[in-house]
Motif scaffolding. Structure first.
Motif, PDB file in Angstrom:
ATOM      1  N   ASN A   6      73.946  35.999   3.675  1.00 55.65           N
ATOM      2  CA  ASN A   6      73.991  36.174   2.219  1.00 55.65           C
ATOM      3  C   ASN A   6      75.323  35.727   1.632  1.00 55.65           C
ATOM      4  OD1 ASN A   6      71.364  37.058   1.799  1.00 55.65           O
ATOM      5  ND2 ASN A   6      71.869  39.164   2.334  1.00 55.65           N
ATOM      6  N   GLY A  21      74.051  43.597   2.503  1.00 57.35           N
ATOM      7  CA  GLY A  21      75.029  43.488   3.575  1.00 57.35           C
ATOM      8  C   GLY A  21      76.245  44.352   3.342  1.00 57.35           C
ATOM      9  N   VAL A  81      66.225  48.768   2.673  1.00 58.92           N
ATOM     10  CA  VAL A  81      67.057  49.970   2.692  1.00 58.92           C
ATOM     11  C   VAL A  81      66.702  50.867   1.493  1.00 58.92           C
ATOM     12  CG1 VAL A  81      69.456  50.773   2.468  1.00 58.92           C
ATOM     13  CG2 VAL A  81      68.927  48.805   3.931  1.00 58.92           C
ATOM     14  N   ASP A  93      66.145  37.008  -0.002  1.00 58.93           N
ATOM     15  CA  ASP A  93      66.691  37.666   1.191  1.00 58.93           C
ATOM     16  C   ASP A  93      65.502  38.149   2.023  1.00 58.93           C
ATOM     17  OD1 ASP A  93      67.608  39.550   3.040  1.00 58.93           O
ATOM     18  OD2 ASP A  93      69.258  40.218   1.762  1.00 58.93           O
ATOM     19  N   VAL A 139      65.749  39.060   5.208  1.00 59.53           N
ATOM     20  CA  VAL A 139      66.314  39.674   6.418  1.00 59.53           C
ATOM     21  C   VAL A 139      65.347  40.702   7.022  1.00 59.53           C
ATOM     22  CG1 VAL A 139      68.181  41.168   7.244  1.00 59.53           C
ATOM     23  CG2 VAL A 139      68.715  39.150   5.869  1.00 59.53           C
ATOM     24  N   GLN A 140      64.648  41.452   6.166  1.00 64.79           N
ATOM     25  CA  GLN A 140      63.692  42.426   6.705  1.00 64.79           C
ATOM     26  C   GLN A 140      62.245  41.952   6.603  1.00 64.79           C
ATOM     27  OE1 GLN A 140      64.017  46.567   5.912  1.00 64.79           O
ATOM     28  NE2 GLN A 140      66.231  46.592   5.945  1.00 64.79           N
TER      29      GLN A 140
HETATM   30  C1  LIG Z   1      67.726  42.940   3.251  1.00 65.76           C
HETATM   31  C2  LIG Z   1      68.985  42.914   4.048  1.00 65.76           C
HETATM   32  N1  LIG Z   1      69.853  41.916   3.844  1.00 65.76           N
HETATM   33  C3  LIG Z   1      71.002  41.833   4.550  1.00 65.76           C
HETATM   34  C4  LIG Z   1      71.312  42.784   5.504  1.00 65.76           C
HETATM   35  C5  LIG Z   1      72.604  42.680   6.258  1.00 65.76           C
HETATM   36  O1  LIG Z   1      72.326  42.320   7.568  1.00 65.76           O
HETATM   37  P1  LIG Z   1      73.415  42.587   8.742  1.00 65.76           P
HETATM   38  O2  LIG Z   1      73.460  44.070   8.956  1.00 65.76           O
HETATM   39  O3  LIG Z   1      72.854  41.809   9.890  1.00 65.76           O
HETATM   40  O4  LIG Z   1      74.696  42.048   8.262  1.00 65.76           O
HETATM   41  C6  LIG Z   1      70.433  43.829   5.742  1.00 65.76           C
HETATM   42  C7  LIG Z   1      70.742  44.860   6.751  1.00 65.76           C
HETATM   43  O5  LIG Z   1      70.138  45.902   6.824  1.00 65.76           O
HETATM   44  C8  LIG Z   1      69.244  43.899   4.996  1.00 65.76           C
HETATM   45  O6  LIG Z   1      68.368  44.893   5.176  1.00 65.76           O
END
Ligand SMILES: Cc1ncc(COP(=O)(O)O)c(C=O)c1O
Length: 449
Positions: free
Chosen positions: A135, A160, A235, A263, A265-266
């Protein structure tokens, strides 16, 4: 009010190896003395996990648990999946690291495979080591490309824990009282359970997106660098946006010269069940996509994928990341993509996720403390409230259900600003029998409240 018959884990043929390491108490003492004191351990009696196999983990005594949180939505295809382990082992034995100053097939082939999973012209991949780094890079890219500075993120977001991404994250619980996040502002969370526009409002998507336009008009010079949103807030408690939200928000942002960052990531890598990427459930194509967690099934990998045009903006300087694209990491990520295809992981997320959702909705019918059940595929949330009308968060009840579930052999996550949402995001190889066990455990724990 204890239920007479407690749920039993489905049978599973894996014998954990004998554990001969330090005790959990000793590990906790070492952690308290030598490790970052700001991290926290789940559970009053912290759990030590020393082995994993597919959707299950084992503590040091050999006790098995259904892992419905997957190392925080990371172990997507199963703990120590044999194909993933074999790929990493093979690469570890040949060559571990050189960086991108030399050619290596893994980074090139994986980038090709990852790009093939993306829509539109999203085909240039950058590799980093975490979601925060991904990010942070996306932010730099957006600013370098557009020449604009302002950024719109969403309330209830998590992007993050480093300085720039904490600026985009929007729970006070994570934010330090130091300068950060210059130029970042947060629009209304498109939360149809708690926000002003509910699920009965067919125009909710457009109405929440109007706040993005309003923020651009009132809070920025009228030009922005980027809009960033998780495709489903993780989260923040599995918040799914109303239909049309991202489409309208993207229109406002692009009209103000900004690029749109998803994003993932999840929510990526098949977790929503219906689509490979979460943003696809909203019918949009972002300009930049960030990912981590499930990309590596536990290996520390992050990635940013964008268009050749945006990528060109970063060629005015050297841009380098020592571990980004590491040969072992790429081998593991490639194996994960292969497993998702071969094992029908996305279809399983849809089928078992639907079955689980139906079970959770049944619990909502019988337990008044459940205010909301939501999510897509295997990214689900159960929000507990003291009262269904006031929606006052029931953080204490959530904690009790969470602790009791662990005693009964089920690990779930906890989230939402008030810690009152049970987060259910298991490895996507779970079975219907596991889902039934999960629902039975929550039922028993809720009945004991
Ligand atoms: C949607 C999202 N973006 C970014 C991150 C950050 O990832 P990292 O903990 O690998 O830095 C997270 C971590 O929980 C997340 O849930």
């Amino acid at each position: 009010m204890k239920t007479a018959i407690l749920p039993e884990l489905p049978a599973f043929a894996h014998e954990p190896k004998p554990y001969n390491g330090p005790s959990a108490a000793d590990v906790l003492a070492l952690r308290r003395e030598f490790v970052n004191p700001a991290i926290f351990a789940y559970y009053k009696q912290p759990l030590m996990i020393v082995e994993g196999s597919m959707q299950y983990v084992f503590d040091e005594t050999g006790r098995r648990y259904l892992d419905a949180f997957a190392g925080i939505v990371t172990v997507g295809v199963g703990h120590c999946h044999p194909h993933v382990v074999a790929a990493a082992r093979d690469q570890n034995e040949r060559l571990q690291h050189t960086t991108t100053i030399y050619l290596h097939p893994n980074i090139a082939e994986y980038a090709r495979d990852l790009a093939a999973k993306m829509p539109g012209n999203l085909k240039v991949c950058y590799f980093v080591n975490s979601g925060s780094e991904a990010n942070d890079l996306a932010l730099l890219m957006a600013r370098a490309y557009t020449g604009n500075y302002d950024v719109i993120a969403l309330r209830n977001a998590y992007h993050g824990g480093n300085q720039s991404t904490l600026g985009m994250t929007s729970h006070h619980t994570w934010k330090f009282n130091v300068p950060g996040g210059f130029g970042v502002q947060h629009a209304l969370a498109p939360d149809t359970y708690r926000g002003p526009y509910g699920r009965d409002d067919r125009e909710a998507g457009r109405k929440y997106a109007d706040d993005v336009r309003s923020l651009i008009q009132f809070g920025t010079p009228g030009r922005v660098a980027a809009f960033i949103a998780e495709s489903i807030q993780g989260v923040g408690g599995a918040v799914v946006y109303p239909d049309g939200y991202l489409r309208h928000a993207y229109e406002h942002v692009r009209a103000a010269g900004g690029v749109c960052i998803a994003d993932e990531v999840q929510s990526g890598f098949g977790r929503t069940g219906s689509h490979f990427w979460g943003f696809e459930t909203q019918g949009v194509v972002p300009d930049i996509v960030t990912m981590a967690k499930g990309i590596g099934n536990g290996a520390p990998i992050g990635a940013v994928v964008t268009t050749p045009e945006i990528a060109r903006a970063l060629t005015s300087r050297i841009h380098f990341n020592t571990f980004g694209g590491n040969a072992v990491a790429m081998a593991q990520a490639r194996a994960v993509l292969q497993v998702i295809e071969r094992d029908g992981i996305q279809a399983n997320a849809a089928a078992v996720g639907g079955h689980l959702m139906a079970g959770l909705r049944r619990l909502q019918d019988i337990h008044d403390v459940i205010g909301d059940v939501r999510g897509l595929g295997l990214m689900l949330g159960v929000e507990l409230v003291k009262d269904r009308t006031s929606k006052e968060p029931a953080g204490d009840a959530c904690l009790r259900v969470f602790e009791r579930s662990r005693e009964l052999g089920l690990l779930v996550g906890k989230g939402g600003l008030h810690g009152n949402v049970l987060r259910i995001k298991p490895p996507m190889c779970i079975t219907r029998a596991d889902a039934d066990f999960l629902v039975d455990v929550l039922d028993a724990a809720l009945a004991e409240l």
